[in-house]
Design a protein around this motif. Structure first.
Motif, PDB file in Angstrom:
ATOM      1  N   ASP A 218      -0.025 -12.649   3.834  1.00 23.28           N
ATOM      2  CA  ASP A 218      -1.384 -12.775   4.368  1.00 23.28           C
ATOM      3  C   ASP A 218      -1.967 -11.404   4.699  1.00 23.28           C
ATOM      4  OD1 ASP A 218      -1.386 -15.529   4.134  1.00 23.28           O
ATOM      5  OD2 ASP A 218      -0.872 -15.885   6.237  1.00 23.28           O
ATOM      6  N   GLU A 219      -1.165 -10.543   5.336  1.00 25.22           N
ATOM      7  CA  GLU A 219      -1.633  -9.198   5.678  1.00 25.22           C
ATOM      8  C   GLU A 219      -1.943  -8.408   4.402  1.00 25.22           C
ATOM      9  OE1 GLU A 219       0.663  -8.310   9.866  1.00 25.22           O
ATOM     10  OE2 GLU A 219       1.863  -8.413   8.028  1.00 25.22           O
ATOM     11  N   LEU A 220      -1.082  -8.528   3.417  1.00 24.35           N
ATOM     12  CA  LEU A 220      -1.314  -7.831   2.152  1.00 24.35           C
ATOM     13  C   LEU A 220      -2.532  -8.385   1.424  1.00 24.35           C
ATOM     14  CD1 LEU A 220       2.331  -7.410   0.816  1.00 24.35           C
ATOM     15  CD2 LEU A 220       0.800  -5.608   1.653  1.00 24.35           C
ATOM     16  N   SER A 221      -2.723  -9.682   1.481  1.00 19.50           N
ATOM     17  CA  SER A 221      -3.858 -10.309   0.794  1.00 19.50           C
ATOM     18  C   SER A 221      -5.191  -9.851   1.361  1.00 19.50           C
ATOM     19  CB  SER A 221      -3.765 -11.837   0.887  1.00 19.50           C
ATOM     20  OG  SER A 221      -2.654 -12.294   0.170  1.00 19.50           O
ATOM     21  N   VAL A 222      -5.280  -9.765   2.687  1.00 20.03           N
ATOM     22  CA  VAL A 222      -6.522  -9.321   3.328  1.00 20.03           C
ATOM     23  C   VAL A 222      -6.831  -7.889   2.908  1.00 20.03           C
ATOM     24  CG1 VAL A 222      -7.554  -8.712   5.554  1.00 20.03           C
ATOM     25  CG2 VAL A 222      -6.392 -10.907   5.273  1.00 20.03           C
ATOM     26  N   LEU A 223      -5.825  -7.031   2.949  1.00 21.26           N
ATOM     27  CA  LEU A 223      -6.019  -5.639   2.562  1.00 21.26           C
ATOM     28  C   LEU A 223      -6.367  -5.520   1.081  1.00 21.26           C
ATOM     29  CD1 LEU A 223      -6.014  -2.725   3.485  1.00 21.26           C
ATOM     30  CD2 LEU A 223      -3.562  -2.653   3.051  1.00 21.26           C
ATOM     31  N   GLU A 224      -5.681  -6.284   0.260  1.00 27.42           N
ATOM     32  CA  GLU A 224      -5.950  -6.234  -1.182  1.00 27.42           C
ATOM     33  C   GLU A 224      -7.359  -6.713  -1.504  1.00 27.42           C
ATOM     34  OE1 GLU A 224      -3.990  -7.445  -5.453  1.00 27.42           O
ATOM     35  OE2 GLU A 224      -3.092  -8.215  -3.634  1.00 27.42           O
ATOM     36  N   GLN A 225      -7.821  -7.752  -0.836  1.00 27.68           N
ATOM     37  CA  GLN A 225      -9.172  -8.249  -1.062  1.00 27.68           C
ATOM     38  C   GLN A 225     -10.200  -7.176  -0.718  1.00 27.68           C
ATOM     39  OE1 GLN A 225     -10.138 -11.845   1.042  1.00 27.68           O
ATOM     40  NE2 GLN A 225     -12.240 -11.860   0.313  1.00 27.68           N
ATOM     41  N   SER A 226     -10.036  -6.530   0.430  1.00 26.43           N
ATOM     42  CA  SER A 226     -10.956  -5.457   0.828  1.00 26.43           C
ATOM     43  C   SER A 226     -10.897  -4.293  -0.151  1.00 26.43           C
ATOM     44  CB  SER A 226     -10.614  -4.953   2.232  1.00 26.43           C
ATOM     45  OG  SER A 226     -10.775  -5.970   3.159  1.00 26.43           O
ATOM     46  N   TYR A 227      -9.699  -3.937  -0.558  1.00 27.36           N
ATOM     47  CA  TYR A 227      -9.492  -2.828  -1.490  1.00 27.36           C
ATOM     48  C   TYR A 227     -10.169  -3.120  -2.831  1.00 27.36           C
ATOM     49  CZ  TYR A 227      -6.798   0.538  -4.313  1.00 27.36           C
ATOM     50  OH  TYR A 227      -6.414   1.542  -5.158  1.00 27.36           O
ATOM     51  N   ASN A 228      -9.946  -4.298  -3.345  1.00 31.47           N
ATOM     52  CA  ASN A 228     -10.527  -4.660  -4.650  1.00 31.47           C
ATOM     53  C   ASN A 228     -12.042  -4.795  -4.591  1.00 31.47           C
ATOM     54  OD1 ASN A 228      -8.037  -4.609  -5.937  1.00 31.47           O
ATOM     55  ND2 ASN A 228      -7.669  -6.776  -5.594  1.00 31.47           N
TER      56      ASN A 228
ATOM     57  N   TRP B 256       1.175   2.905   0.135  1.00 28.15           N
ATOM     58  CA  TRP B 256       2.089   2.138   0.984  1.00 28.15           C
ATOM     59  C   TRP B 256       3.319   2.979   1.283  1.00 28.15           C
ATOM     60  CZ3 TRP B 256       6.160  -1.812  -0.780  1.00 28.15           C
ATOM     61  CH2 TRP B 256       6.718  -2.463   0.328  1.00 28.15           C
ATOM     62  N   ILE B 257       3.643   3.075   2.572  1.00 24.23           N
ATOM     63  CA  ILE B 257       4.840   3.778   3.007  1.00 24.23           C
ATOM     64  C   ILE B 257       5.728   2.755   3.712  1.00 24.23           C
ATOM     65  CG2 ILE B 257       5.772   5.618   4.452  1.00 24.23           C
ATOM     66  CD1 ILE B 257       3.128   7.094   4.033  1.00 24.23           C
ATOM     67  N   PRO B 258       6.713   2.222   2.985  1.00 22.36           N
ATOM     68  CA  PRO B 258       7.601   1.222   3.588  1.00 22.36           C
ATOM     69  C   PRO B 258       8.680   1.892   4.432  1.00 22.36           C
ATOM     70  CG  PRO B 258       8.194   1.559   1.296  1.00 22.36           C
ATOM     71  CD  PRO B 258       7.006   2.430   1.570  1.00 22.36           C
ATOM     72  N   ILE B 259       8.780   1.481   5.688  1.00 19.66           N
ATOM     73  CA  ILE B 259       9.777   2.014   6.604  1.00 19.66           C
ATOM     74  C   ILE B 259      10.935   1.019   6.657  1.00 19.66           C
ATOM     75  CG2 ILE B 259      10.265   2.763   8.963  1.00 19.66           C
ATOM     76  CD1 ILE B 259       8.225   4.551   7.485  1.00 19.66           C
TER      77      ILE B 259
ATOM     78  N   ALA C 208       5.501  -5.367  -6.499  1.00 16.05           N
ATOM     79  CA  ALA C 208       5.048  -5.835  -7.815  1.00 16.05           C
ATOM     80  C   ALA C 208       3.556  -6.191  -7.887  1.00 16.05           C
ATOM     81  CB  ALA C 208       5.910  -7.002  -8.280  1.00 16.05           C
ATOM     82  N   PRO C 209       3.012  -6.973  -6.961  1.00 14.97           N
ATOM     83  CA  PRO C 209       1.589  -7.336  -7.097  1.00 14.97           C
ATOM     84  C   PRO C 209       0.608  -6.310  -6.539  1.00 14.97           C
ATOM     85  CG  PRO C 209       2.544  -8.534  -5.261  1.00 14.97           C
ATOM     86  CD  PRO C 209       3.668  -7.746  -5.896  1.00 14.97           C
ATOM     87  N   MET C 210       1.106  -5.252  -5.895  1.00 14.23           N
ATOM     88  CA  MET C 210       0.208  -4.289  -5.256  1.00 14.23           C
ATOM     89  C   MET C 210      -0.639  -3.556  -6.288  1.00 14.23           C
ATOM     90  SD  MET C 210       2.346  -2.547  -2.188  1.00 14.23           S
ATOM     91  CE  MET C 210       2.873  -3.513  -0.789  1.00 14.23           C
ATOM     92  N   THR C 211      -1.911  -3.382  -5.945  1.00 12.53           N
ATOM     93  CA  THR C 211      -2.836  -2.696  -6.847  1.00 12.53           C
ATOM     94  C   THR C 211      -3.095  -1.266  -6.402  1.00 12.53           C
ATOM     95  OG1 THR C 211      -4.702  -3.623  -5.631  1.00 12.53           O
ATOM     96  CG2 THR C 211      -3.951  -4.824  -7.579  1.00 12.53           C
ATOM     97  N   TRP C 212      -2.330  -0.791  -5.424  1.00 13.36           N
ATOM     98  CA  TRP C 212      -2.479   0.571  -4.946  1.00 13.36           C
ATOM     99  C   TRP C 212      -1.157   1.312  -5.104  1.00 13.36           C
ATOM    100  CZ3 TRP C 212      -3.684  -3.575  -1.564  1.00 13.36           C
ATOM    101  CH2 TRP C 212      -2.646  -3.977  -0.733  1.00 13.36           C
ATOM    102  N   TYR C 213      -1.137   2.554  -4.656  1.00 18.17           N
ATOM    103  CA  TYR C 213       0.053   3.388  -4.773  1.00 18.17           C
ATOM    104  C   TYR C 213       1.079   3.044  -3.711  1.00 18.17           C
ATOM    105  CZ  TYR C 213      -2.839   6.297  -7.786  1.00 18.17           C
ATOM    106  OH  TYR C 213      -3.644   6.748  -8.786  1.00 18.17           O
ATOM    107  N   SER C 214       2.310   3.454  -3.969  1.00 17.43           N
ATOM    108  CA  SER C 214       3.392   3.280  -3.020  1.00 17.43           C
ATOM    109  C   SER C 214       4.337   4.464  -3.137  1.00 17.43           C
ATOM    110  CB  SER C 214       4.173   1.998  -3.337  1.00 17.43           C
ATOM    111  OG  SER C 214       5.361   1.934  -2.576  1.00 17.43           O
TER     112      SER C 214
END
Length: 128
Positions: free
Chosen positions: A32-42, A59-62, A79-85
Motif C-alpha cells: 500500500d505504501e509503495l502503491s501510493v508513492l508509485e501513483q504519485s510518481y507516475n 530506494w535505499i533498503p535498510i 521488481a515492480p518499482m518504476t524508480w531507481y534503487s
C-alpha cells in the motif's frame, strides 16, 4: 557507486542536476505504501519524459541481516518499482546506516528524504 533501474545498473550521473527523493525503508514496507508513492510518481511523469524529469526517486533498503528469505523479499519488492534503487542492500555501509538513523531519525517506518539538485537536504521526511 551505481544504482539499479529495471535490473540494470546505471551510473549516479543519471541523478546529476535533479532533485532526488531518497525512499528509505526496511523490507517491511507495505505494498500500500509503495502503491501510493508509485501513483504519485507516475502521475508526475504523465506529461514529461523520464530524461527531462527534474526529480528521481532512489530506494535505499535498510536491512540488518540479509537471509535468503529476505533476499527473495527484496527482489519481490524491487521488481515492480518504476524508480531507481540501491543495487543491493549489502552495499550500504554500517556508517551510512548509522548516519541515516541518527541524522534523519529513521526507525522502521519509511521516510522520504528530499535533496535538491546540489545535494542539500530540503526535507528530512516528506513522506506525508
Amino acid at each position: 557507486m551505481a544504482v539499479s533501474f529495471w535490473e540494470n545498473q546505471v551510473n549516479l550521473d543519471v541523478l546529476r542536476r535533479k532533485n532526488v527523493l531518497l525512499l528509505i525503508s526496511s523490507l517491511d514496507i507495505t505494498q500500500d505504501e509503495l502503491s501510493v508513492l508509485e501513483q504519485s510518481y507516475n502521475e508526475s511523469r504523465d506529461h514529461v519524459m523520464r530524461l527531462q524529469s527534474p526529480f528521481e526517486i532512489v530506494w535505499i533498503p535498510i536491512v540488518d541481516q540479509l537471509t535468503d528469505a529476505r533476499q527473495k523479499h527484496f527482489e519481490e519488492l524491487l521488481a515492480p518499482m518504476t524508480w531507481y534503487s540501491v543495487y543491493h542492500p549489502s552495499i550500504i555501509s554500517k556508517a551510512s546506516i548509522k548516519f541515516i538513523k541518527e541524522e534523519w531519525h529513521f526507525r522502521s517506518k519509511p521516510i522520504l528524504v528530499v535533496l535538491d539538485h546540489q545535494g542539500r537536504v530540503v526535507s528530512p521526511n516528506a513522506i506525508h
